[in-house]
Design a protein around this motif. Sequence first.
Motif, mmCIF file in Angstrom:
data_model
loop_
_atom_site.group_PDB
_atom_site.id
_atom_site.type_symbol
_atom_site.label_atom_id
_atom_site.label_comp_id
_atom_site.label_asym_id
_atom_site.label_seq_id
_atom_site.Cartn_x
_atom_site.Cartn_y
_atom_site.Cartn_z
ATOM 1 N N ALA A 28 23.073 -20.677 -4.674
ATOM 2 C CA ALA A 28 22.937 -20.501 -3.231
ATOM 3 C C ALA A 28 24.164 -21.029 -2.497
ATOM 4 O O ALA A 28 24.649 -20.420 -1.538
ATOM 5 N N LEU A 75 26.964 -18.502 -2.890
ATOM 6 C CA LEU A 75 26.747 -17.310 -2.060
ATOM 7 C C LEU A 75 27.059 -17.590 -0.588
ATOM 8 O O LEU A 75 27.601 -16.729 0.111
ATOM 9 N N THR A 76 26.734 -18.774 -0.108
ATOM 10 C CA THR A 76 27.065 -19.093 1.283
ATOM 11 C C THR A 76 28.563 -19.307 1.468
ATOM 12 O O THR A 76 29.102 -19.057 2.549
ATOM 13 N N THR A 135 30.185 -15.469 1.424
ATOM 14 C CA THR A 135 29.671 -14.418 2.313
ATOM 15 C C THR A 135 29.436 -14.999 3.708
ATOM 16 O O THR A 135 29.691 -16.176 3.972
ATOM 17 N N ALA A 143 26.610 -15.591 4.870
ATOM 18 C CA ALA A 143 25.302 -16.243 4.859
ATOM 19 C C ALA A 143 25.388 -17.752 5.017
ATOM 20 O O ALA A 143 26.340 -18.405 4.574
ATOM 21 N N ARG A 160 22.043 -19.232 4.666
ATOM 22 C CA ARG A 160 20.821 -19.524 3.922
ATOM 23 C C ARG A 160 20.556 -18.418 2.899
ATOM 24 O O ARG A 160 20.886 -17.252 3.141
ATOM 25 N N VAL A 161 19.909 -18.790 1.792
ATOM 26 C CA VAL A 161 19.652 -17.863 0.688
ATOM 27 C C VAL A 161 18.198 -17.994 0.250
ATOM 28 O O VAL A 161 17.666 -19.117 0.173
ATOM 29 N N SER A 183 20.372 -8.458 -2.148
ATOM 30 C CA SER A 183 21.239 -8.338 -3.316
ATOM 31 C C SER A 183 20.389 -8.448 -4.567
ATOM 32 O O SER A 183 19.409 -9.190 -4.603
ATOM 33 N N LEU A 231 20.357 -12.844 1.791
ATOM 34 C CA LEU A 231 21.316 -13.696 2.469
ATOM 35 C C LEU A 231 21.103 -13.543 3.965
ATOM 36 O O LEU A 231 20.933 -12.425 4.459
ATOM 37 N N THR A 232 21.135 -14.651 4.705
ATOM 38 C CA THR A 232 20.910 -14.566 6.142
ATOM 39 C C THR A 232 21.481 -15.796 6.829
ATOM 40 O O THR A 232 22.134 -16.642 6.202
#
Length: 406
Positions: free
Chosen positions: A87, A90-91, A94, A96, A98-99, A250, A264-265
């Motif tokens: 997580a 990913l942040t 990208t 994002a 939060r994951v 994803s 992802l957000t």
Amino acid sequence: MSTNVTRDTFDQVMVPNYAPAGFIPVKAAGSRVWDQQGREFIDFAGGIAVNSLGHCHPELVATLTEQANKVWHLSNVFTNEPALELATLLTETTFAERVFLCNSGAEANEAAFKLARKYAADHYGADKHEIISCTNSFHGRTVFTVNVGGQPKYTEGFGPNPAGITHVPFNDIDALKAAISDKTCAVVIEPVQGEGGVLPATQAYLDAARELCNQHNALLVFDEVQTGVGRTGSLYAYQEYNVTPDILSSAKGLGGGFPVGAILTTSEIAKSFGVGTHGTTYGGNPLASAVAKKVIEIVSRPEVLAGVRAKHQRFVDGLNAINAKYNVFKEIRGMGLLIGAVVSDEFAGRAREFLKAAEAHQLMVLVAGLSVVRFAPSLVIEDKDIDEGLARFDAAIAELVAANRT
């Protein structure tokens, strides 16, 4: 090699919702696959855009083996280091903040659509629940996701269908303008429609979608289950277009062959998934998370992403050369290593015949709908495998054309 089970076994013991190929792969390495009889195939299918680094990539094998000797599963009653590390990565790579981790593309999209409705209800009330999606889109096989998907054939017999879902033609800005309203909670778009025919969105369409969502306080959701994790030549396709969604799903290539999914957000939107609102027993599994983190690390390497772009051109040039000989395609389209060859009117509705012909020449390809042959190979497929696979495809088409035109 063991032949205790055969292709006939499938027809005897499996639910008949698939029609798999006539051979059973038992061993694979890179972009080569061997069946029970020891025949060697070249893999241009990539597990439907899943095997992002090919088969048995040594770094993934080492990562999985290491984690398998530590801890396999804990559930989300607890947390674990691999999930937190994935997580975090990913942040860092990208938009994002939060994951949410889950197990598949359908689960990721289910979570994305639920989150969009929950966020709208929290901030604007229950009336703001409508979702706009695109015709010919595909978002999964759960009852919710299959209805957000724009292919009615997948919803037949599973009604009654969920309400509040509208479909508009892909890449049609005027249709989206006409459909969106202050009751819209989300607009859902695949940057490249995968199952719908490997059709990329236009820049103008995604720009317009972003602006319209802003105007109507709707969330823009990108389904990047198929386009994500380097498939288009960027880590995620939204980066190719420079259009940032509010939620991104994803899966597929994220695990390089190990089942995993994610949404992802932003931190603000994520608040609507408070404790107990949504969950999944296997989501954030340590094995899946460890492998996915390694996949992201490898795919993010500049030489890998640059290689996707170069290999795209090699594929397209090869397919155009084949088409110059046989005139069986009317368009070659796609992005990166998600490529679609639209068959000519002569072969309309018969893309699966190309798949079967390729199988006879020990080449694995895909279809996307009835009239598109799809290629989604490993992102690190060797040039020699591309060339050999295209040579086999050439031979397959020569045979198919000869049978069709005599």
